[in-house]
Write a protein that holds these residues in place. Sequence first.
Motif, mmCIF file in Angstrom:
data_model
loop_
_atom_site.group_PDB
_atom_site.id
_atom_site.type_symbol
_atom_site.label_atom_id
_atom_site.label_comp_id
_atom_site.label_asym_id
_atom_site.label_seq_id
_atom_site.Cartn_x
_atom_site.Cartn_y
_atom_site.Cartn_z
ATOM 1 N N LEU A 150 0.848 -1.185 0.000
ATOM 2 C CA LEU A 150 0.000 0.000 0.000
ATOM 3 C C LEU A 150 0.886 1.238 0.000
ATOM 4 C CD1 LEU A 150 -3.074 0.499 0.625
ATOM 5 C CD2 LEU A 150 -2.463 0.341 3.042
ATOM 6 N N TYR A 151 0.573 2.196 -0.860
ATOM 7 C CA TYR A 151 1.224 3.505 -0.766
ATOM 8 C C TYR A 151 0.462 4.339 0.262
ATOM 9 C CZ TYR A 151 3.315 3.076 -5.559
ATOM 10 O OH TYR A 151 4.010 2.726 -6.697
ATOM 11 N N THR A 152 1.176 5.119 1.067
ATOM 12 C CA THR A 152 0.497 6.133 1.878
ATOM 13 C C THR A 152 0.173 7.306 0.949
ATOM 14 O OG1 THR A 152 2.547 7.289 2.404
ATOM 15 C CG2 THR A 152 1.870 5.520 3.919
ATOM 16 N N PRO A 153 -0.787 8.164 1.343
ATOM 17 C CA PRO A 153 -1.041 9.353 0.517
ATOM 18 C C PRO A 153 0.240 10.180 0.322
ATOM 19 C CG PRO A 153 -2.824 9.044 2.086
ATOM 20 C CD PRO A 153 -1.777 8.036 2.437
ATOM 21 N N ALA A 154 1.076 10.273 1.354
ATOM 22 C CA ALA A 154 2.309 11.074 1.232
ATOM 23 C C ALA A 154 3.252 10.468 0.184
ATOM 24 C CB ALA A 154 3.006 11.170 2.585
ATOM 25 N N GLU A 155 3.314 9.137 0.138
ATOM 26 C CA GLU A 155 4.180 8.496 -0.870
ATOM 27 C C GLU A 155 3.665 8.769 -2.282
ATOM 28 O OE1 GLU A 155 5.945 4.672 1.625
ATOM 29 O OE2 GLU A 155 3.935 4.543 0.776
ATOM 30 N N ILE A 156 2.337 8.744 -2.458
ATOM 31 C CA ILE A 156 1.791 9.036 -3.795
ATOM 32 C C ILE A 156 2.003 10.508 -4.134
ATOM 33 C CG2 ILE A 156 -0.300 9.061 -5.235
ATOM 34 C CD1 ILE A 156 -1.166 6.498 -3.921
ATOM 35 N N LYS A 157 1.894 11.362 -3.135
ATOM 36 C CA LYS A 157 2.148 12.793 -3.387
ATOM 37 C C LYS A 157 3.592 12.991 -3.861
ATOM 38 C CE LYS A 157 1.551 17.428 -1.488
ATOM 39 N NZ LYS A 157 2.735 17.983 -2.095
ATOM 40 N N ALA A 158 4.522 12.289 -3.236
ATOM 41 C CA ALA A 158 5.928 12.427 -3.640
ATOM 42 C C ALA A 158 6.112 11.965 -5.092
ATOM 43 C CB ALA A 158 6.829 11.620 -2.698
ATOM 44 N N VAL A 159 5.446 10.884 -5.465
ATOM 45 C CA VAL A 159 5.498 10.397 -6.848
ATOM 46 C C VAL A 159 4.924 11.454 -7.804
ATOM 47 C CG1 VAL A 159 4.440 8.720 -8.442
ATOM 48 C CG2 VAL A 159 5.495 7.922 -6.311
ATOM 49 N N CYS A 160 3.759 11.986 -7.428
ATOM 50 C CA CYS A 160 3.081 12.963 -8.310
ATOM 51 C C CYS A 160 3.907 14.246 -8.422
ATOM 52 C CB CYS A 160 1.689 13.295 -7.783
ATOM 53 S SG CYS A 160 0.556 11.909 -7.860
ATOM 54 N N ASP A 161 4.393 14.749 -7.302
ATOM 55 C CA ASP A 161 5.177 15.992 -7.343
ATOM 56 C C ASP A 161 6.394 15.803 -8.248
ATOM 57 O OD1 ASP A 161 3.382 17.111 -5.637
ATOM 58 O OD2 ASP A 161 4.677 17.075 -3.860
ATOM 59 N N HIS A 162 7.055 14.667 -8.087
ATOM 60 C CA HIS A 162 8.259 14.410 -8.887
ATOM 61 C C HIS A 162 7.906 14.302 -10.373
ATOM 62 C CE1 HIS A 162 12.378 13.346 -9.483
ATOM 63 N NE2 HIS A 162 12.044 12.235 -10.118
ATOM 64 N N ALA A 163 6.869 13.541 -10.665
ATOM 65 C CA ALA A 163 6.460 13.377 -12.072
ATOM 66 C C ALA A 163 6.109 14.739 -12.668
ATOM 67 C CB ALA A 163 5.266 12.424 -12.160
ATOM 68 N N HIS A 164 5.368 15.529 -11.948
ATOM 69 C CA HIS A 164 4.949 16.833 -12.482
ATOM 70 C C HIS A 164 6.147 17.753 -12.685
ATOM 71 C CE1 HIS A 164 0.676 15.947 -10.738
ATOM 72 N NE2 HIS A 164 0.864 15.387 -11.920
ATOM 73 N N GLU A 165 7.115 17.693 -11.767
ATOM 74 C CA GLU A 165 8.336 18.508 -11.960
ATOM 75 C C GLU A 165 9.055 18.130 -13.253
ATOM 76 O OE1 GLU A 165 10.720 17.929 -8.428
ATOM 77 O OE2 GLU A 165 9.164 18.938 -7.229
ATOM 78 N N LEU A 166 8.946 16.849 -13.606
ATOM 79 C CA LEU A 166 9.599 16.376 -14.839
ATOM 80 C C LEU A 166 8.736 16.616 -16.082
ATOM 81 C CD1 LEU A 166 10.899 12.916 -13.521
ATOM 82 C CD2 LEU A 166 12.302 14.917 -14.057
ATOM 83 N N GLY A 167 7.564 17.206 -15.884
ATOM 84 C CA GLY A 167 6.645 17.426 -17.020
ATOM 85 C C GLY A 167 5.856 16.175 -17.368
ATOM 86 N N MET A 168 5.814 15.220 -16.427
ATOM 87 C CA MET A 168 5.082 13.975 -16.665
ATOM 88 C C MET A 168 3.731 14.017 -15.930
ATOM 89 S SD MET A 168 8.301 11.336 -16.253
ATOM 90 C CE MET A 168 7.431 9.856 -16.786
ATOM 91 N N VAL A 169 2.882 13.039 -16.229
ATOM 92 C CA VAL A 169 1.580 12.938 -15.563
ATOM 93 C C VAL A 169 1.461 11.561 -14.914
ATOM 94 C CG1 VAL A 169 0.273 14.650 -16.889
ATOM 95 C CG2 VAL A 169 0.576 12.342 -17.819
ATOM 96 N N VAL A 170 0.509 11.423 -13.979
ATOM 97 C CA VAL A 170 0.441 10.194 -13.176
ATOM 98 C C VAL A 170 -0.881 9.461 -13.403
ATOM 99 C CG1 VAL A 170 0.456 9.250 -10.831
ATOM 100 C CG2 VAL A 170 1.994 11.137 -11.429
ATOM 101 N N HIS A 171 -0.726 8.173 -13.707
ATOM 102 C CA HIS A 171 -1.869 7.265 -13.817
ATOM 103 C C HIS A 171 -1.830 6.324 -12.625
ATOM 104 C CE1 HIS A 171 -3.296 3.141 -15.114
ATOM 105 N NE2 HIS A 171 -4.374 3.863 -15.299
#
Length: 354
Positions: free
Chosen positions: A157-178
Amino acid sequence: MTDAIRRHDPLVKGFASDNYAGVHPEILQALALANEGHQTAYGDDVYTEALQEIFRGHFGPEAVAWPMFNGTGANVVALRAMTAHWEAVVCADSAHIHTDEGGAPERSAGLKLLPVATPDGKLTPDLIDRQAWGFGDEHRAQPKVVSITQTTELGTLYTPAEIKAVCDHAHELGMVVHLDGSRATNAAAALDVPLRAFTTDVGVDVLSFGGTKAGLMFGEAVVVLNPDAVRGLRYLRKSSMQLASKMRFVSVQFEALLAGDLWLRNARNANAMAQRLAVAVRGIDGVEVPRPVQANAVFAILPRDVTERLQKRFRFYTWNEATGEVRWMTAFDTTEADVDAFAAALAEEMDSSA
Ligand SMILES: Cc1ncc(COP(=O)(O)O)c(C=O)c1O
């Protein structure tokens, strides 16, 4: 009166998959309620219209839900809508899209997957960076989407904070999250948070929301949380063969699941039965439970002869032939008696192996 006859024993349950379970009675009732009479086909019906408000209630005012037949189809449609022809998807090497969809993302959508080895099925910013590079290099498929699974294929299970870290990083790279949320309801129940806490609120752009494992007969939904992350979903759903003509029957099932607390009751039961199973099997000499039990999956390492004999009594899958690891899934309809009978059978088989 139907001419069909029951061809299976309804008392026999296994631990192979949460989709071995039948349909929750409240879902069957909803199907009957939507039956009879005519409704416009292809989603222009009152049930699909009402569903939008229900999804907005869970995922926020921007959410738009696109009912589909199955999870592989939902993932393929979502990822097609999120990528251009030259773009690629970073995922865990254990991700369902990579290991269990028969190559559908590659074959039917022409998608390039960039898999990353993970210890526990979860991506982190560092692990994403193993594949998210080469931006602007014409020789490399351009990383565009990070696809994560909640709960993961390894039962974690990801915690919400772990998913936020994934999303923030992806967005900084110009990527999107599925997010492949085939078991999103199990995750929300396990984390004891609303569905939006690990999706909308932390920056997930598009979600494949699971219905089948949560108690539906069939049906999943692509939920778009960020409209800028997708293009042409309406057309891609049809060309990916996921546009149901009698869509009211997918939509009404989701209404029954999500309008009240059926989704939570079902997920809580499945998760609680996995915990009960884990406690029981950890108490049996020689059984190793190598992964944390965080939702509705339990993994164990068993002697091969025990697995073979136990599989004659209960259905479940060997996860890794080389290590003897097996996977047990619990479902919305797994009972304490089912778990106890299974644990007792395992104890017997272990005894006769010793
Ligand atoms: C993580 C995950 N994603 C997606 C799916 C959906 O698959 P299907 O195409 O069988 O509905 C599954 C089903 O096992 C799954 O476990």
